[in-house]
Design an enzyme around this catalytic site. Sequence first.
Site, PDB file in Angstrom:
ATOM      1  NE  ARG A  36      -1.317   2.427   2.890  1.00  0.00           N
ATOM      2  CZ  ARG A  36      -0.746   3.514   3.415  1.00  0.00           C
ATOM      3  NH1 ARG A  36      -0.587   4.611   2.692  1.00  0.00           N
ATOM      4  NH2 ARG A  36      -0.307   3.502   4.661  1.00  0.00           N
ATOM      5  CG  ASP A  37       3.266   4.276   2.933  1.00  0.00           C
ATOM      6  OD1 ASP A  37       3.128   5.158   2.060  1.00  0.00           O
ATOM      7  OD2 ASP A  37       3.560   4.533   4.107  1.00  0.00           O
TER       8      ASP A  37
ATOM      9  CG  HIS B 256       3.352   4.498   9.110  1.00  0.00           C
ATOM     10  ND1 HIS B 256       2.981   3.441   8.320  1.00  0.00           N
ATOM     11  CD2 HIS B 256       3.896   5.420   8.271  1.00  0.00           C
ATOM     12  CE1 HIS B 256       3.279   3.710   7.050  1.00  0.00           C
ATOM     13  NE2 HIS B 256       3.839   4.907   7.004  1.00  0.00           N
TER      14      HIS B 256
ATOM     15  CG  HIS C 186       7.429   7.900   6.064  1.00  0.00           C
ATOM     16  ND1 HIS C 186       7.273   7.732   4.709  1.00  0.00           N
ATOM     17  CD2 HIS C 186       6.244   7.529   6.615  1.00  0.00           C
ATOM     18  CE1 HIS C 186       6.052   7.295   4.446  1.00  0.00           C
ATOM     19  NE2 HIS C 186       5.399   7.162   5.589  1.00  0.00           N
TER      20      HIS C 186
ATOM     21  CB  SER D 111       3.059  11.850   7.182  1.00  0.00           C
ATOM     22  OG  SER D 111       2.006  11.349   7.954  1.00  0.00           O
TER      23      SER D 111
ATOM     24  CG  HIS E 292       2.758   6.917  -1.716  1.00  0.00           C
ATOM     25  ND1 HIS E 292       1.808   7.793  -2.224  1.00  0.00           N
ATOM     26  CD2 HIS E 292       2.279   6.503  -0.510  1.00  0.00           C
ATOM     27  CE1 HIS E 292       0.803   7.899  -1.364  1.00  0.00           C
ATOM     28  NE2 HIS E 292       1.060   7.129  -0.332  1.00  0.00           N
TER      29      HIS E 292
END
Length: 338
Positions: free
Chosen positions: A12-13, A193, A195, A166, A16
């Site tokens: 899913r992620d 989550h 990054h 994010s 991108h």
Amino acid sequence: MNAVVIHDPTLRDGQHAVRHRLGAAALRGYAEAADAAGIPVVEVGHGNGLGASSLQVGEAAVSDDEMLATVREALRTSRMGVFMLPGWGTSDDLRKALKHGADVVRVGVHCTEASLAERHLGFLREEGAEAHCVLMMSHMASPAELAEQAVQAVGHGAQAVGIMDSAGHFLPQDVGERIAAIRGAVDVPVIFHGHDNLGMAVANSVAAAEAGAGIIDGCARGFGAGAGNTQLEVLVPVLERTGYSTGIDLYALLDAAEYAERELMPAPPVTGSLSIVSGLAGVFSGFKHQVLDLSARAGVDPRDVFFELGRRQAIAGQEDLIVDVVAGLAARTGEGAA
């Protein structure tokens, strides 16, 4: 050992990073490999979630229906997760995902707008689904504000709640303070989550676990926008060495990562110059491709675009703002040259 539940949003992620163009064969292959490794939850979908395939943020190679059906069929023991952003996804999209056998549904909202998840969380609870809520762009709110929003999300029906870094902006202390504040305010599992814009995603995830997070996200080879997400095959053994049990088979996890590098991505994400700038500016990494494309056409420095987007506190879903920022910088550059 304390247990930590791993969620894997590679399918899913990670979308991108390839403009949402993963095909059915790649989805099936990675889902089978993740399942063999014993990853508890495998998340699938367009990078922006259910119903988001569009000209504005990118059209997916296959429909939501095909993605969900393909991954559901490939998972024997792992649970299937999906993600939605109110405004892109609707209750109809949620209903369709549940019919395809989605086990865990995450509703993502801006970090100060938990109220926007109320309708969808309520719908999911009525349907008997496991409903989570994640607060995005969480560096834009204080620990106390995030805790208040988390309480509100739980009141709306979230059975787990947490934060997304994010923009990859946090350092471990930032994460620890925010997770601890949320952990002290709610009695449901807390999610983190990360990054990797500043190279801190694994360290931040360990800090989250130490502060009480019970659900941690990671992607194979860090597959994701910009510098990518927390690298899953590094995260799991680091957590295990730190004293947290994940229940994941290391060799099979490494095999899944090899498959992901070979079949899902042109190259693994790196912490490049633009990713560092977006992390420092606190801007969503998913803007990278559009910033690069528009900046090149207008002849402006993409680093300036990111810092200006950060000054304006741009968030995911405000892709149109990139056009305005680029146009403004181009006009200023033209005036300066004149």
